[in-house]
Design a protein around this motif. Structure first.
Motif, PDB file in Angstrom:
ATOM      1  N   GLY A  25      -4.073   1.593   6.028  1.00 19.66           N
ATOM      2  CA  GLY A  25      -2.878   2.672   6.787  1.00 19.66           C
ATOM      3  C   GLY A  25      -1.558   2.255   6.979  1.00 19.66           C
ATOM      4  N   GLY A  26      -1.204   0.656   6.398  1.00 19.32           N
ATOM      5  CA  GLY A  26      -0.503   0.199   5.944  1.00 19.32           C
ATOM      6  C   GLY A  26       0.590   0.467   5.385  1.00 19.32           C
ATOM      7  N   SER A  27       2.231  -0.127   5.375  1.00 18.42           N
ATOM      8  CA  SER A  27       2.597   0.142   4.664  1.00 18.42           C
ATOM      9  C   SER A  27       2.477  -0.300   3.068  1.00 18.42           C
ATOM     10  CB  SER A  27       4.417  -0.026   4.370  1.00 18.42           C
ATOM     11  OG  SER A  27       4.214  -1.204   4.525  1.00 18.42           O
ATOM     12  N   VAL A  28       2.416  -1.543   3.070  1.00 15.99           N
ATOM     13  CA  VAL A  28       1.376  -2.100   1.414  1.00 15.99           C
ATOM     14  C   VAL A  28       0.162  -0.944   0.543  1.00 15.99           C
ATOM     15  CG1 VAL A  28       0.506  -3.982   0.102  1.00 15.99           C
ATOM     16  CG2 VAL A  28       2.372  -4.057   1.795  1.00 15.99           C
ATOM     17  N   TYR A  29      -0.574  -0.604   1.815  1.00 12.99           N
ATOM     18  CA  TYR A  29      -2.241  -0.151   1.373  1.00 12.99           C
ATOM     19  C   TYR A  29      -1.085   1.437   1.640  1.00 12.99           C
ATOM     20  CZ  TYR A  29      -5.841   2.956   2.102  1.00 12.99           C
ATOM     21  OH  TYR A  29      -7.182   3.747   2.135  1.00 12.99           O
ATOM     22  N   ASN A  30       0.081   2.342   1.983  1.00 11.75           N
ATOM     23  CA  ASN A  30       0.321   2.987   1.833  1.00 11.75           C
ATOM     24  C   ASN A  30       0.880   3.575   0.191  1.00 11.75           C
ATOM     25  OD1 ASN A  30      -1.062   4.681   3.872  1.00 11.75           O
ATOM     26  ND2 ASN A  30       1.041   4.229   5.113  1.00 11.75           N
ATOM     27  N   ALA A  31       1.310   1.984  -0.085  1.00 11.04           N
ATOM     28  CA  ALA A  31       1.927   2.640  -1.258  1.00 11.04           C
ATOM     29  C   ALA A  31       1.449   2.269  -2.966  1.00 11.04           C
ATOM     30  CB  ALA A  31       2.983   1.492  -1.572  1.00 11.04           C
ATOM     31  N   MET A  32       0.199   1.177  -2.580  1.00 14.89           N
ATOM     32  CA  MET A  32      -1.023   0.639  -3.471  1.00 14.89           C
ATOM     33  C   MET A  32      -1.931   2.336  -4.350  1.00 14.89           C
ATOM     34  SD  MET A  32      -0.006  -2.158  -4.692  1.00 14.89           S
ATOM     35  CE  MET A  32       1.257  -1.749  -4.147  1.00 14.89           C
TER      36      MET A  32
END
Length: 143
Positions: A68-75
């Motif tokens: 749910g973090g920004s990096v995860y959401n991008a990946m």
């Protein structure tokens, strides 16, 4: 070939890669992208896409720091590709387990065990817990 891509906030990914290299030796199959270096999740996503375009036949396992973090959401959008998997909640046990999988192993067959091993490596301990453990140890003694 299976490639591991570590992605995180701050410099966690680079630190995780450093720890993996200390234990397993330097490996070209592990790449690390933290926001301290790359600035934005979109920059990390762009770099990972570039890597995938250069070696489209490889399998990519993305390990991110937090669901749910920004990096995860991008990946996560990369998971639409058939050769991409993502694991959130990256910890050293899971990264090492994934890195040590034989290349011929099917990740989807192994992933539940890897994640469970990662969970088993998480433990809370303080004086109260230690006291209970010592009491149990003396109760279970041979005498």
């Amino acid at each position: 070939m299976r490639k591991l891509i570590l992605a995180s906030h701050g410099s966690l990914a680079e630190g995780m890669k450093s720890a993996v290299s200390m234990i397993l030796g330097d490996t070209a199959e592990v790449s690390a992208f933290g926001l301290d270096t790359w600035g934005t999740p979109q920059a990390v996503l762009g770099k990972v896409r570039e890597m995938m375009e250069q070696e489209p036949e490889d399998e990519y396992v993305l390990l991110c720091d937090i669901k749910g973090g920004s990096v995860y959401n991008a990946m996560i959008e990369l998971c639409m590709e058939p050769n991409v998997s993502i694991i959130s909640g990256m910890n050293l046990g899971v990264v090492l387990g994934t890195a040590l999988l034989p290349q011929e192993a099917v990740l989807s067959d192994e992933i539940e065990d890897l994640i469970e091993e990662g969970r088993q490596g998480i433990q809370f301990c303080n004086a109260s817990v230690m006291k209970k453990l010592k009491e149990k140890e003396s109760e279970d003694g041979l005498w």
